[in-house]
Write an enzyme that holds these catalytic residues in place. Structure first.
Site, mmCIF file in Angstrom:
data_model
loop_
_atom_site.group_PDB
_atom_site.id
_atom_site.type_symbol
_atom_site.label_atom_id
_atom_site.label_comp_id
_atom_site.label_asym_id
_atom_site.label_seq_id
_atom_site.Cartn_x
_atom_site.Cartn_y
_atom_site.Cartn_z
ATOM 1 N N LYS A 128 62.092 -8.652 31.865
ATOM 2 C CA LYS A 128 60.913 -8.163 32.587
ATOM 3 C C LYS A 128 61.383 -7.378 33.798
ATOM 4 O O LYS A 128 62.474 -7.626 34.308
ATOM 5 C CB LYS A 128 60.058 -9.344 33.068
ATOM 6 N N ASP A 168 52.993 -3.282 31.819
ATOM 7 C CA ASP A 168 52.395 -4.554 32.246
ATOM 8 C C ASP A 168 51.377 -4.124 33.308
ATOM 9 O O ASP A 168 50.948 -2.955 33.317
ATOM 10 C CB ASP A 168 53.474 -5.498 32.795
HETATM 11 N N1 GLU Z 1 53.780 -6.886 29.322
HETATM 12 C C1 GLU Z 1 53.414 -7.378 28.032
HETATM 13 C C2 GLU Z 1 53.594 -8.883 27.977
HETATM 14 O O1 GLU Z 1 53.408 -9.549 28.959
HETATM 15 C C3 GLU Z 1 54.048 -6.612 26.886
HETATM 16 C C4 GLU Z 1 55.522 -6.436 26.939
HETATM 17 C C5 GLU Z 1 56.081 -5.521 25.846
HETATM 18 O O2 GLU Z 1 55.333 -4.963 25.049
HETATM 19 O O3 GLU Z 1 57.302 -5.381 25.834
HETATM 20 O O4 GLU Z 1 53.874 -9.463 26.962
#
Ligand code: GLU
Length: 447
Positions: A128, A168
């Site tokens: 992340k 996100d």
């Molecule tokens: N931010 C999204 C999550 O919390 C998606 C992340 C992604 O697609 O890599 O899962």
């Protein structure tokens, strides 16, 4: 050392090593609390210290992001990428641009992501990133310059087989476009699979935009089906009005539910006739306005400035805004008002006290790790299409998403039963996700 003491010791070590990172502590605690029976069944994981290893990110990157606004004023933000775990595949997870971002938020999100990604059954590890940048009120040019400055550092850590970011909070299609353009320019490679959530004309996947919200509703549908219920005629409340909330509302409406409220950080819209989704989309996706404007455009809707959306009576609550947005008091009120199901569209939106109340009351509770996995699962489908230089139809992609969510529901339900916590999807998701990661880590040796 007795098992409970051992787990508590590990938790205290995580706290001591990561001081001041409250959200990360919270996310770790919730997972560790589920793992007792796993260590009884598989003592090897304790011998090999897999829990301690999984709590320590493989790599943490913090960098300076300088940029100039439209008046040539200089700003300095802080960028992050926490590459948590690559046992299951390349690091995968979104980027969040929000003023609240600091290392503790990115670590909690990365930790959740790792188990969520494992649950999808797709070959993706966990990571992340983001920045403490506030996109609110910024022009297109400012957003572009920020994204370019962010990528000029981040690019060296990325790659379709290494680390694959996505969106996100605060990062959507526009930002992914600027980030991709800069990555392509720096590396001189058209590496489609290095980012997901791309535009449909240049490597994006159909259904990616809808996937988190749609997926959360599929998970909810499965939880209700176990209880011989459906969404038909149910009154629902969906917090937020961003990407997750919008497509949660869309799928709820398609399945015959009535969504009576949504919100943003300024206030709540209550519309008893049912939320006018076309208007929310216009305000939020195109015009980038506040939800208060919905109130002035719809006479029979009510806008409550600074209101609490969990005061609105409903059968189903879908917290889809941000972490810790629904506390114990809110949970008590929802239960008193007859709420029978909660599915988390956001990451960790319910506080531990709220989760405990929902579980004690025996209502259907879908934790984010399982319920909101549809977004990242569809990112993995986007990577699959990029790798084969193919693009699938909406219908086919949506069917794949539905299958994945149905399988996640079955796996979390069955794992909870197997480990003596029937009906508890929190325990089911934590154990099912952990087992996949832990087995891969043991197979790879001490790395
Ligand atoms: N931010 C999204 C999550 O919390 C998606 C992340 C992604 O697609 O890599 O899962």
């Amino acid at each position: 050392m007795p098992l409970e003491e051992k787990i508590e010791t590990i938790y205290q070590q995580v706290r001591a090593r990561n001081p001041g990172e409250d959200e990360f502590h919270q996310a770790v605690k919730e997972v560790l609390e589920s793992l007792g029976p796993v260590l009884v069944k598989y003592p090897e994981f304790a011998e090999k210290r897999v829990i301690e290893l999984v709590c320590e990110p493989e790599r943490q990157i913090i960098f300076r992001v300088p940029w100039q606004d439209d008046r040539n004023e200089i700003h300095i933000n802080r960028g992050f990428r926490v590459e948590f775990n690559s046992a299951m595949g390349p690091y995968k997870g979104g980027l969040r641009f929000h003023p609240s971002v600091y290392l503790g938020i990115i670590k909690f999100l990365g930790f959740e992501q790792l188990f969520k990604n494992a649950l999808t059954g797709m070959p993706i590890g966990g990571g992340k990133g983001g920045a403490d940048f506030d996109p609110k009120g910024r022009s297109d040019g400012e957003i572009m310059r920020f994204c370019q400055s962010f990528m000029i550092e981040l690019y060296r850590h990325l790659g379709e087989h290494t680390d694959v970011p996505a969106g996100d909070v605060g990062v959507g299609g526009r930002e992914i476009g600027y980030l991709f353009g800069q990555y392509k320019r720096i590396t001189n490679r058209y590496e489609s699979g290095v980012l997901t959530g791309k535009g449909l004309g240049w490597g994006g996947s159909l259904v990616r935009k809808e996937a988190t919200g749609y997926g959360a509703v599929y998970f909810l549908r499965e939880m209700l089906a176990v209880r011989k219920g459906t969404l038909e005629g149910k009154t629902c409340v969906v917090s937020g009005s961003g990407n997750v909330a919008i497509y949660t509302i869309e799928k709820l409406q398609q399945l015959g539910a009535r969504v009576v409220a949504c919100s943003d950080s300024d206030g709540v819209i209550v519309h008893e006739k049912g939320i006018d989704l076309a208007l929310v989309k216009r305000l939020k996706e195109i015009e980038r306005r506040r939800i208060a404007d919905y109130g002035s455009l719809h006479r029979d809707a009510r806008y409550i400035a600074g209101g609490n959306i969990w005061d609105i009576p409903c059968h189903v609550a879908m917290p889809s805004a941000t972490q810790n947005e629904l506390n114990g008091k809110d949970a008590g009120r929802l239960l008193a008002n007859g709420c029978i199901a909660v599915a988390e569209g956001a990451n960790m939106p319910c506080t531990p006290e709220a989760v405990r109340l929902f579980l004690d009351a025996g209502i259907a509770f879908g934790p984010g790790k399982a319920a909101n996995a549809g977004g990242v699962a569809t990112s993995a489908l986007e990577m699959q299409q990029n790798a084969s230089r193919d693009s699938w139809t909406f219908e086919y992609t949506e069917r794949r998403l539905d299958d994945i969510m149905t399988r996640i529901h079955a796996a979390t339900f069955e794992t909870a039963e197997e480990f003596g916590a029937a009906g508890n999807y929190v325990v089911g998701a934590n154990i099912a996700g952990f087992l996949k990661v832990a087995r891969a880590m043991v197979a790879h040796g001490l790395v």
